[in-house]
Design a protein around this motif. Structure first.
Motif, PDB file in Angstrom:
ATOM      1  N   ASP A 211       0.883  -1.171  -0.228  1.00  0.00           N
ATOM      2  CA  ASP A 211      -0.372   0.126   0.297  1.00  0.00           C
ATOM      3  C   ASP A 211       0.893   1.285   0.301  1.00  0.00           C
ATOM      4  OD1 ASP A 211      -2.379  -1.395   0.127  1.00  0.00           O
ATOM      5  OD2 ASP A 211      -2.575  -1.478   2.097  1.00  0.00           O
ATOM      6  N   GLU A 212       1.940   0.952   0.396  1.00  0.00           N
ATOM      7  CA  GLU A 212       2.447   2.303   0.455  1.00  0.00           C
ATOM      8  C   GLU A 212       2.889   2.669  -1.006  1.00  0.00           C
ATOM      9  OE1 GLU A 212       6.725   1.811   2.343  1.00  0.00           O
ATOM     10  OE2 GLU A 212       5.221   1.039   4.514  1.00  0.00           O
ATOM     11  N   LEU A 213       3.341   2.495  -1.553  1.00  0.00           N
ATOM     12  CA  LEU A 213       3.640   2.049  -2.662  1.00  0.00           C
ATOM     13  C   LEU A 213       1.677   3.102  -4.118  1.00  0.00           C
ATOM     14  CD1 LEU A 213       5.676   2.646  -5.302  1.00  0.00           C
ATOM     15  CD2 LEU A 213       4.540   0.857  -6.680  1.00  0.00           C
ATOM     16  N   SER A 214       1.573   4.501  -4.379  1.00  0.00           N
ATOM     17  CA  SER A 214       0.715   4.764  -5.044  1.00  0.00           C
ATOM     18  C   SER A 214       0.833   5.338  -6.423  1.00  0.00           C
ATOM     19  CB  SER A 214       0.185   5.370  -4.226  1.00  0.00           C
ATOM     20  OG  SER A 214       1.009   6.792  -4.138  1.00  0.00           O
ATOM     21  N   GLY A 215       0.088   5.166  -6.914  1.00  0.00           N
ATOM     22  CA  GLY A 215       0.135   5.833  -7.988  1.00  0.00           C
ATOM     23  C   GLY A 215       0.801   4.899  -9.617  1.00  0.00           C
ATOM     24  N   GLU A 216       1.904   4.299  -8.866  1.00  0.00           N
ATOM     25  CA  GLU A 216       2.785   3.104 -10.117  1.00  0.00           C
ATOM     26  C   GLU A 216       1.972   1.864 -10.215  1.00  0.00           C
ATOM     27  OE1 GLU A 216       6.034   3.142 -11.438  1.00  0.00           O
ATOM     28  OE2 GLU A 216       6.334   5.297 -10.056  1.00  0.00           O
ATOM     29  N   TRP A 217       2.485   1.839 -11.635  1.00  0.00           N
ATOM     30  CA  TRP A 217       1.087   0.267 -12.414  1.00  0.00           C
ATOM     31  C   TRP A 217       2.392  -0.629 -11.881  1.00  0.00           C
ATOM     32  CZ3 TRP A 217      -3.347  -1.736 -13.357  1.00  0.00           C
ATOM     33  CH2 TRP A 217      -3.168  -2.849 -13.682  1.00  0.00           C
ATOM     34  N   VAL A 218       2.117  -1.675 -11.116  1.00  0.00           N
ATOM     35  CA  VAL A 218       2.748  -3.386 -10.485  1.00  0.00           C
ATOM     36  C   VAL A 218       2.407  -4.249 -11.883  1.00  0.00           C
ATOM     37  CG1 VAL A 218       3.655  -4.524  -9.551  1.00  0.00           C
ATOM     38  CG2 VAL A 218       3.419  -2.247  -9.147  1.00  0.00           C
ATOM     39  N   ASP A 219       2.686  -4.706 -12.393  1.00  0.00           N
ATOM     40  CA  ASP A 219       2.575  -5.817 -12.950  1.00  0.00           C
ATOM     41  C   ASP A 219       2.692  -6.611 -12.460  1.00  0.00           C
ATOM     42  OD1 ASP A 219       3.417  -4.105 -16.014  1.00  0.00           O
ATOM     43  OD2 ASP A 219       4.843  -4.188 -15.233  1.00  0.00           O
ATOM     44  N   PHE A 220       3.765  -7.307 -11.796  1.00  0.00           N
ATOM     45  CA  PHE A 220       3.382  -9.253 -11.514  1.00  0.00           C
ATOM     46  C   PHE A 220       3.941  -9.062 -10.047  1.00  0.00           C
ATOM     47  CE2 PHE A 220       5.689  -9.527 -15.593  1.00  0.00           C
ATOM     48  CZ  PHE A 220       4.496 -10.616 -15.956  1.00  0.00           C
ATOM     49  N   VAL A 221       3.347 -10.130  -9.050  1.00  0.00           N
ATOM     50  CA  VAL A 221       3.517 -10.346  -7.763  1.00  0.00           C
ATOM     51  C   VAL A 221       3.797 -11.844  -7.648  1.00  0.00           C
ATOM     52  CG1 VAL A 221       1.146 -11.528  -7.597  1.00  0.00           C
ATOM     53  CG2 VAL A 221       2.564 -10.007  -5.527  1.00  0.00           C
ATOM     54  N   ILE A 222       4.912 -12.209  -7.584  1.00  0.00           N
ATOM     55  CA  ILE A 222       5.560 -13.120  -6.897  1.00  0.00           C
ATOM     56  C   ILE A 222       5.709 -13.867  -5.784  1.00  0.00           C
ATOM     57  CG2 ILE A 222       7.825 -14.878  -7.485  1.00  0.00           C
ATOM     58  CD1 ILE A 222       9.325 -12.826  -9.499  1.00  0.00           C
ATOM     59  N   LEU A 223       4.453 -14.702  -5.619  1.00  0.00           N
ATOM     60  CA  LEU A 223       4.824 -15.214  -4.113  1.00  0.00           C
ATOM     61  C   LEU A 223       5.299 -16.574  -3.725  1.00  0.00           C
ATOM     62  CD1 LEU A 223       0.933 -14.537  -4.476  1.00  0.00           C
ATOM     63  CD2 LEU A 223       2.721 -13.214  -3.463  1.00  0.00           C
ATOM     64  N   ALA A 224       5.618 -17.496  -2.753  1.00  0.00           N
ATOM     65  CA  ALA A 224       5.974 -18.047  -2.015  1.00  0.00           C
ATOM     66  C   ALA A 224       5.756 -19.236  -2.081  1.00  0.00           C
ATOM     67  CB  ALA A 224       6.503 -17.951  -0.613  1.00  0.00           C
ATOM     68  N   ASN A 225       4.048 -19.503  -2.401  1.00  0.00           N
ATOM     69  CA  ASN A 225       3.820 -21.046  -2.750  1.00  0.00           C
ATOM     70  C   ASN A 225       2.291 -20.377  -2.834  1.00  0.00           C
ATOM     71  OD1 ASN A 225       1.867 -20.744  -1.146  1.00  0.00           O
ATOM     72  ND2 ASN A 225       2.951 -21.224   0.871  1.00  0.00           N
ATOM     73  N   LYS A 226       1.543 -21.590  -4.296  1.00  0.00           N
ATOM     74  CA  LYS A 226       0.199 -21.605  -4.283  1.00  0.00           C
ATOM     75  C   LYS A 226      -0.871 -21.071  -3.299  1.00  0.00           C
ATOM     76  CE  LYS A 226      -0.578 -26.001  -5.625  1.00  0.00           C
ATOM     77  NZ  LYS A 226      -0.684 -26.933  -6.605  1.00  0.00           N
ATOM     78  N   PHE A 227      -0.783 -21.586  -2.796  1.00  0.00           N
ATOM     79  CA  PHE A 227      -1.765 -21.755  -1.279  1.00  0.00           C
ATOM     80  C   PHE A 227      -2.290 -20.687  -0.861  1.00  0.00           C
ATOM     81  CE2 PHE A 227      -0.149 -26.068  -1.946  1.00  0.00           C
ATOM     82  CZ  PHE A 227      -0.884 -26.240  -2.277  1.00  0.00           C
ATOM     83  N   GLU A 228      -1.213 -19.473  -0.741  1.00  0.00           N
ATOM     84  CA  GLU A 228      -1.230 -17.801  -0.687  1.00  0.00           C
ATOM     85  C   GLU A 228      -2.570 -17.192  -1.290  1.00  0.00           C
ATOM     86  OE1 GLU A 228       1.797 -15.518   0.394  1.00  0.00           O
ATOM     87  OE2 GLU A 228       3.361 -16.540  -0.860  1.00  0.00           O
ATOM     88  N   ASN A 229      -2.683 -16.322  -0.751  1.00  0.00           N
ATOM     89  CA  ASN A 229      -3.939 -15.777  -1.525  1.00  0.00           C
ATOM     90  C   ASN A 229      -3.679 -14.513  -2.351  1.00  0.00           C
ATOM     91  OD1 ASN A 229      -6.127 -13.916  -1.665  1.00  0.00           O
ATOM     92  ND2 ASN A 229      -5.927 -12.624   0.419  1.00  0.00           N
ATOM     93  N   TYR A 230      -4.096 -14.875  -3.163  1.00  0.00           N
ATOM     94  CA  TYR A 230      -4.271 -13.781  -4.549  1.00  0.00           C
ATOM     95  C   TYR A 230      -4.484 -13.157  -5.683  1.00  0.00           C
ATOM     96  CZ  TYR A 230      -5.308 -18.012  -6.969  1.00  0.00           C
ATOM     97  OH  TYR A 230      -5.931 -19.385  -7.482  1.00  0.00           O
ATOM     98  N   ILE A 231      -6.147 -13.468  -4.368  1.00  0.00           N
ATOM     99  CA  ILE A 231      -6.970 -12.310  -5.662  1.00  0.00           C
ATOM    100  C   ILE A 231      -7.102 -11.538  -4.980  1.00  0.00           C
ATOM    101  CG2 ILE A 231      -9.935 -12.452  -4.888  1.00  0.00           C
ATOM    102  CD1 ILE A 231      -8.893 -15.653  -7.034  1.00  0.00           C
TER     103      ILE A 231
END
Length: 101
Positions: A46-66
């Motif tokens: 939430d600290e980054l505002s106004g920038e378009w972020v393309d990807f998030v890379i998570l530690a495992n497939k069971f995390e909340n990504y919605i």
């Protein structure tokens, strides 16, 4: 392009990926021309505002990504990679797995 990674510290390329709930920092990687041009660390996404972020890379497939998907981010998950350096190398060679609905 910009990439979020939840990490255990602000130790540059050697910071290690952790599940979102255990993240002490979020690394924002500026990836361009096949390499990480810049790494910045934030306490939350939430600290980054106004920038378009393309990807998030998570530690495992069971995390909340919605929430990330609802914001338009592509969600990827690591296989065996731990450090930012290893993750960015895997990203460059398309060795990360996509997660989604």
């Amino acid at each position: 392009m910009l990439i979020w990674i939840p990490v255990d510290s602000d130790n540059g390329n050697q910071a290690q990926i952790v599940p979102q709930l255990k993240a002490k920092k979020w690394a924002l990687i500026d990836f361009d021309e096949g390499e990480a041009k810049k790494i910045e660390f934030y306490n939350s996404t939430d600290e980054l505002s106004g920038e378009w972020v393309d990807f998030v890379i998570l530690a495992n497939k069971f995390e909340n990504y919605i929430d990330f998907m609802n914001e338009g981010l592509m969600c990827l998950v690591v296989r065996e990679e731990k450090t930012i350096e290893d993750i960015i190398t895997a990203f460059k060679f398309k060795e990360l797995d996509e997660i989604g609905l």
